[in-house]
Design a protein around this motif. Sequence first.
Motif, mmCIF file in Angstrom:
data_model
loop_
_atom_site.group_PDB
_atom_site.id
_atom_site.type_symbol
_atom_site.label_atom_id
_atom_site.label_comp_id
_atom_site.label_asym_id
_atom_site.label_seq_id
_atom_site.Cartn_x
_atom_site.Cartn_y
_atom_site.Cartn_z
ATOM 1 N N UNK A 150 2.774 10.711 -1.566
ATOM 2 C CA UNK A 150 3.328 11.247 -0.309
ATOM 3 C C UNK A 150 3.188 10.224 0.821
ATOM 4 N N UNK A 151 3.777 9.048 0.652
ATOM 5 C CA UNK A 151 3.570 7.953 1.620
ATOM 6 C C UNK A 151 4.016 8.286 3.032
ATOM 7 N N UNK A 152 4.971 9.191 3.170
ATOM 8 C CA UNK A 152 5.483 9.528 4.508
ATOM 9 C C UNK A 152 4.469 10.272 5.356
ATOM 10 N N UNK A 153 3.370 10.715 4.783
ATOM 11 C CA UNK A 153 2.359 11.457 5.552
ATOM 12 C C UNK A 153 1.322 10.536 6.189
ATOM 13 N N UNK A 213 2.550 0.339 10.698
ATOM 14 C CA UNK A 213 3.870 0.577 10.115
ATOM 15 C C UNK A 213 3.978 1.986 9.541
ATOM 16 N N UNK A 214 5.209 2.463 9.459
ATOM 17 C CA UNK A 214 5.497 3.695 8.733
ATOM 18 C C UNK A 214 5.630 3.361 7.248
ATOM 19 N N UNK A 215 5.842 4.381 6.431
ATOM 20 C CA UNK A 215 5.936 4.177 4.988
ATOM 21 C C UNK A 215 7.146 3.331 4.589
ATOM 22 N N UNK A 261 0.836 -1.200 0.000
ATOM 23 C CA UNK A 261 0.000 0.000 0.000
ATOM 24 C C UNK A 261 0.871 1.251 0.000
ATOM 25 N N UNK A 262 1.898 1.272 0.845
ATOM 26 C CA UNK A 262 2.772 2.443 0.913
ATOM 27 C C UNK A 262 3.480 2.690 -0.411
#
Length: 216
Positions: free
Chosen positions: A109-112, A131-133, A103-104
């Motif tokens: 802007x996956x970090x958002x 999880x984070x990006x 998904x990431x």
Amino acid sequence: MLILSLETSSPVCSVAVHQAGVLLGQAELRLEKSHSSHLSLLINQLLENTGHALQDVAAVALSDGPGSYTGLRIGGAAAKGLCFALDIPLLAISTLQALAWQVAAYTASPETHLYCPMLDARRMEVYTALYTHDSQEILPPTALVLTPHALVEQLGGHRVLFFGNGAVKFQALLAEQPNAGFLAGIEPSAVAVGALAWGHFSVRSLEMLRITSRFI
């Protein structure tokens, strides 16, 4: 550096081949209870279609759950058999982490965002993690009872994307939560398993090279 990846934790029987981290091909069969009769065929056909043989495989990556017990058992038996016969390593990848990665990888802007895969565990329970990006674990894999107050701390300060076959149950409880986003149709894939496995395999290979160099 050819990695063969297997994903059998869901009704989707999925196989992928990566070389040095680059996807060469994938094959999926969305047929109920097809894993035992079609997994070997998918593996052989995919390797042939990408111009390789089993002897070219350097490691096998396997989605190790949570998920369907029967599917995971079939995938595990196939992966262990290949690794034993070829004398190559087996890399186990969390199904939840692989879902979050896929998904990431396709999110603007996956970090958002934070990423929360949810797999149905019947009734109002799911298997989930956060999880984070870049696949850093915020909440470890856990069995969670869904209530309107579940994950309230994480939702208080972050935009969280929910997905997987258990997320629809949570969506009904968070109708007015502005930080919660829901994605439909996200299924586990061997492509994500292979992408994550390459990172583990390359690090492992580098460590082995360092160890070997001490004795040269």
